[in-house]
Design a protein around this motif. Structure first.
Motif, mmCIF file in Angstrom:
data_model
loop_
_atom_site.group_PDB
_atom_site.id
_atom_site.type_symbol
_atom_site.label_atom_id
_atom_site.label_comp_id
_atom_site.label_asym_id
_atom_site.label_seq_id
_atom_site.Cartn_x
_atom_site.Cartn_y
_atom_site.Cartn_z
ATOM 1 N N SER A 61 0.737 -1.127 -0.021
ATOM 2 C CA SER A 61 0.078 0.125 -0.094
ATOM 3 C C SER A 61 0.825 1.227 0.032
ATOM 4 N N ARG A 119 0.109 0.385 7.235
ATOM 5 C CA ARG A 119 0.066 1.117 8.325
ATOM 6 C C ARG A 119 -1.332 0.927 8.990
ATOM 7 N N ASP A 120 -2.376 0.786 8.017
ATOM 8 C CA ASP A 120 -3.528 0.777 8.532
ATOM 9 C C ASP A 120 -4.330 -0.531 7.883
ATOM 10 N N ARG A 147 -6.626 8.656 1.440
ATOM 11 C CA ARG A 147 -6.573 7.148 1.910
ATOM 12 C C ARG A 147 -7.511 6.466 1.288
ATOM 13 N N ARG A 169 3.112 6.459 -2.268
ATOM 14 C CA ARG A 169 4.254 6.787 -2.932
ATOM 15 C C ARG A 169 4.177 7.374 -4.623
HETATM 16 O O1 DC Z 1 5.346 1.667 3.893
HETATM 17 P P1 DC Z 1 5.993 2.994 3.029
HETATM 18 O O2 DC Z 1 7.231 3.549 3.683
HETATM 19 O O3 DC Z 1 6.284 2.654 1.611
HETATM 20 O O4 DC Z 1 4.817 4.104 3.114
HETATM 21 C C1 DC Z 1 5.071 5.126 2.504
HETATM 22 C C2 DC Z 1 4.207 6.359 3.397
HETATM 23 O O5 DC Z 1 2.825 6.057 3.166
HETATM 24 C C3 DC Z 1 4.391 6.504 4.713
HETATM 25 O O6 DC Z 1 4.700 7.938 5.056
HETATM 26 C C4 DC Z 1 3.190 5.810 5.317
HETATM 27 C C5 DC Z 1 2.387 6.138 4.513
HETATM 28 N N1 DC Z 1 1.252 4.988 4.489
HETATM 29 C C6 DC Z 1 0.126 5.004 5.149
HETATM 30 O O7 DC Z 1 -0.305 6.124 5.702
HETATM 31 N N2 DC Z 1 -0.581 4.011 4.980
HETATM 32 C C7 DC Z 1 -0.389 2.884 4.489
HETATM 33 N N3 DC Z 1 -1.371 1.842 4.677
HETATM 34 C C8 DC Z 1 0.786 2.482 3.897
HETATM 35 C C9 DC Z 1 1.788 3.669 4.008
#
Ligand code: DC
Length: 214
Positions: free
Chosen positions: A31, A124-125, A103, A36
């Protein structure tokens, strides 16, 4: 099947998800790459990541798609994923992921995919918001110094700067008003500080009842 994995930056979750996808023949949904990809578009367009109104209007107009091989198309053009791992994209994605409509756009893509395929999805979520009903929930974390060591290796950066960046990202990830990083009830917590990705992957496979044949 949906395997949902959340965790801190550089905790190893992307590597582990890739392994799980290969071993269990699942589609790997990263995700973070979707946030990104949108950040790359924001940067290319010169939009202001701090302006919620500007970013939300801009992101709504973007045609974002992901195919089964975890490749991402933006406005009909395939994105080179290697362009997405830079400190600038880190910073923009961290900011735009605060905005709820951004989101929601990402979540729609993830859920649409999981209706068609068995997936491993990390972010993250994912355990808390995107797929809260899956029984296969995991949270991966590691000591921040170890995470900084890993990230310094990948980005070839300065350890102390990377360490400070990671600490800042942790605060942002845990304090988002929506989609904040948290350990949900029923999730298996894995500390990867002294574990290889293979070891973490094997723990998850054991939990979901699959065995790895090497
Ligand atoms: O996992 P990553 O470092 O590639 O994620 C990039 C950015 O996106 C990071 O700042 C967190 C955010 N992100 C998020 O808020 N929710 C997600 N499910 C995945 C990533």
């Amino acid at each position: 099947m949906i395997i949902a994995i959340d965790g801190t930056s550089a905790s190893g979750k992307s590597t582990v998800a890739k392994m799980l996808a290969e071993d269990l023949n699942l589609v790997n949904l990263n995700s973070g790459n979707l946030y990104r990809a949108l950040s790359l578009a924001v940067l290319n367009a010169g939009a202001d990541p701090d302006s919620e109104a500007e970013i939300v209007a801009f992101v709504e107009k973007q045609d974002l798609e992901m195919d089964a091989a975890d490749s991402i198309c933006l406005n009909g053009k395939k994105i080179d994923l290697s362009l997405l791992r830079t400190p600038r994209i880190d910073s923009v994605s961290s900011r735009i992921s605060f905005y709820v409509p951004v989101r929601q756009k990402v979540n729609v893509i993830l859920r649409r995919f999981a209706q068609k395929f068995d997936v491993v999805c990390e972010g993250r979520d994912i355990t808390s918001v995107v797929f809260p009903d899956t029984p296969h929930k995991f949270f991966i974390d590691a000591d921040v110094n170890e995470r900084a060591r890993r990230r310094t290796e990948n980005y070839n950066g300065d350890f102390n700067r990377v360490l400070e960046d990671l600490k800042k990202r942790d605060v942002e990830d845990y304090s988002k008003p929506f989609g904040a990083l948290r350990i949900v009830e029923g999730a298996t917590f894995i500390n990867s500080t002294h574990k290889t990705p293979r070891e973490v992957c094997d723990i998850i496979m054991e939990c979901v009842g699959a065995s790895h044949e090497s």
